[in-house]
Design an enzyme around this catalytic site. Structure first.
Site, PDB file in Angstrom:
ATOM      1  N   LYS A 163       0.629  -1.115   0.463  1.00  0.00           N
ATOM      2  CA  LYS A 163      -0.338   0.101   0.236  1.00  0.00           C
ATOM      3  C   LYS A 163       1.306   1.615  -0.004  1.00  0.00           C
ATOM      4  O   LYS A 163       2.266   1.512   0.690  1.00  0.00           O
ATOM      5  CB  LYS A 163      -0.805  -0.001   1.503  1.00  0.00           C
ATOM      6  N   ARG A 172     -10.605  -0.307  14.150  1.00  0.00           N
ATOM      7  CA  ARG A 172     -10.040   0.336  12.754  1.00  0.00           C
ATOM      8  C   ARG A 172     -10.975  -0.303  11.854  1.00  0.00           C
ATOM      9  O   ARG A 172     -12.286   0.370  11.869  1.00  0.00           O
ATOM     10  CB  ARG A 172      -9.036  -0.101  12.872  1.00  0.00           C
ATOM     11  N   TYR A 232      16.070  30.051   9.555  1.00  0.00           N
ATOM     12  CA  TYR A 232      14.561  30.179  10.031  1.00  0.00           C
ATOM     13  C   TYR A 232      15.507  30.715  11.443  1.00  0.00           C
ATOM     14  O   TYR A 232      15.622  29.500  12.337  1.00  0.00           O
ATOM     15  CB  TYR A 232      13.682  29.949   9.229  1.00  0.00           C
ATOM     16  N   MET A 272      11.900  25.331   3.145  1.00  0.00           N
ATOM     17  CA  MET A 272      10.866  23.907   2.307  1.00  0.00           C
ATOM     18  C   MET A 272      11.880  23.139   1.526  1.00  0.00           C
ATOM     19  O   MET A 272      11.415  21.758   1.503  1.00  0.00           O
ATOM     20  CB  MET A 272      10.403  25.053   1.732  1.00  0.00           C
TER      21      MET A 272
HETATM   22  C1  LIG Z   1      -0.491  -1.517   6.481  1.00  0.00           C
HETATM   23  C2  LIG Z   1      -0.791  -2.858   7.451  1.00  0.00           C
HETATM   24  C3  LIG Z   1       0.382  -4.622   7.298  1.00  0.00           C
HETATM   25  C4  LIG Z   1       1.304  -4.196   7.496  1.00  0.00           C
HETATM   26  O1  LIG Z   1       2.282  -3.939   8.210  1.00  0.00           O
HETATM   27  P1  LIG Z   1       3.464  -3.673   8.535  1.00  0.00           P
HETATM   28  O2  LIG Z   1       3.779  -2.835  10.117  1.00  0.00           O
HETATM   29  O3  LIG Z   1       3.946  -2.392   7.447  1.00  0.00           O
HETATM   30  O4  LIG Z   1       3.621  -4.930   8.278  1.00  0.00           O
HETATM   31  C5  LIG Z   1      -0.789  -5.764   7.230  1.00  0.00           C
HETATM   32  N1  LIG Z   1      -1.962  -5.768   8.125  1.00  0.00           N
HETATM   33  C6  LIG Z   1      -3.305  -5.057   8.223  1.00  0.00           C
HETATM   34  C7  LIG Z   1      -4.295  -5.019   8.184  1.00  0.00           C
HETATM   35  C8  LIG Z   1      -2.289  -3.187   7.449  1.00  0.00           C
HETATM   36  O5  LIG Z   1      -3.287  -2.511   7.822  1.00  0.00           O
END
Ligand SMILES: *Cc1c(COP(=O)(O)O)cnc(C)c1O
Length: 373
Positions: A38, A137, A263, A311
């Site tokens: 992802k 979640r 800055y 920046m």
């Molecule tokens: C992002 C995610 C993972 C991977 O998690 P890592 O800590 O990056 O290995 C696995 N399962 C779900 C449901 C996730 O959201």
């Protein structure tokens, strides 16, 4: 005309990615390890990373979003399986089916949506069932789990390929929540024993793969560890760093009298010294909160970042580096083996995940290894 010189170069080591993946397969005792790709493979580039993982033996890939899965489809062989963590929204079933994507079914409404689509089209659509064991979640909540256990027919016609849950505190081995979630996952599986017979189970993302064998089940589901992030808080990192960020010195400033840098005049050089400026800043995802708290490498010397991160610019105190190494166009290493993303994250008050997924769009990207051109 010459191309503009790259202000900063991000090098992604695809051999390190493959080596990390293989180490995780080893952790799983040779069982399947799905790869979470992802957010553009945590910022590294899903189009480059996913084929390398496929060649290393990965057959199941997770994205968060449907759009990410659609983008991934053409870069992988047709037989690759791709699952979408964020689930199945209304009206998406046809697209999932057409592209042979697996929805992660996160609630009973999504399950019903997929079941109805499959029934209507007389196809047993592959899918993943996600059970929430303590993240609050995504995933079936306890009351939905009870309903499903009481009415297993709700799963009829759905080709479940995986049942999964996700852990909240796996980077902290001693956290009591780990055992609680393990017990909750086992209880959920026991309650669905008949309808889930033969369905592979997955609990462990990166950190949980390093907790203990009872957390590993049938399929690993890591993301971060593939990209080299440290799986456990207080344990040395067994994985290889996969990214290296280098930048050119744009200008060198000799400071003879007491002078401030950047800055807010947030940093003062008390006496004679040398400041080098490189062309990376918070617009490149180099988090401003790391200002004055991180280090970089110059010709084998560690140099502190001083003053605020702007920046587009970072200033380094290179007073202690031999002068022949300090000149415009000299290369400074901002992230790498010696300055891994986890260390930068500590300096910036965040986690390595945020460092990687923030890696900037302005960097010139180079891919090395992995059979890449
Ligand atoms: C992002 C995610 C993972 C991977 O998690 P890592 O800590 O990056 O290995 C696995 N399962 C779900 C449901 C996730 O959201």
């Amino acid at each position: 005309m010459a191309a503009p010189a790259a202000a900063a170069t991000l090098t992604v080591d695809l051999d390190a990615v493959a080596a990390n993946y293989r180490l995780l397969v080893e952790r799983m005792g040779g069982k399947p390890v799905a790869a979470v790709v992802k957010a553009n493979a945590y910022g590294l580039g899903a189009a480059q990373v996913a084929p390398v993982l496929w060649r290393a033996g990965c057959r199941l890939f997770f994205t968060a979003q449907l759009a990410e899965a659609l983008a991934l489809r053409p870069v992988l062989p047709p037989s690759a399986d791709i699952a979408v963590l964020n689930g199945l929204a209304a009206g998406e079933a046809e697209l999932f089916a057409a592209e042979r994507l697996w929805p992660v079914l996160n609630d009973l409404a999504q399950l019903e949506r997929w079941r109805a689509y499959c029934a209507e089209h007389e196809a047993a659509g592959p899918a993943v069932l996600h059970i929430d064991t303590g993240m609050s979640r995504l995933g079936l909540e306890p009351t939905e789990l009870e309903r499903l256990a009481a009415s297993p027919d709700l799963l009829r016609g759905v080709d479940l390929r995986l049942v999964m849950s996700h852990m909240a505190c796996a980077d902290t081995p001693a956290h009591p929540k780990n055992r609680e979630q393990l017990a909750a996952f086992r209880a959920a599986l026991a309650g669905l024993e008949a309808p889930l017979a033969g369905v592979p189970r997955s609990l462990a993302a990166s950190s949980a793969l390093f907790l203990g064998p009872e957390f590993r089940f049938d399929v690993g589901r890591p993301g971060a560890a593939i990209y080299g992030l440290k799986p456990q808080e207080d344990t040395p990192n067994p994985l290889r760093c996969t990214v290296r960020l280098t930048a050119r010195i744009l200008q060198v400033r000799r400071v003879d009298s007491p002078m401030t840098v950047g800055y807010g005049a947030a940093h003062s050089v008390p006496g004679p010294g040398t400041i080098a400026t490189v062309g990376v800043g918070y617009a490149d995802g180099f988090l401003r909160s790391a200002g004055g708290r991180s280090v970089a490498g110059l010709g084998g010397h560690r140099v502190p970042l001083v003053g605020r991160i702007s920046m587009d610019l970072i200033t380094l105190d290179v007073s202690d580096v031999p002068t022949h190494l300090v000149h415009p166009d000299a290369t400074v290493e901002l992230i790498g083996e010696a300055f891994p993303p986890d260390d930068l994250a500590s300096a910036a008050g965040t986690i390595g995940y945020e460092i990687l997924t923030s890696l900037g769009a302005r960097y010139t990207r180079r891919y090395v290894g992995g059979g890449a051109a």
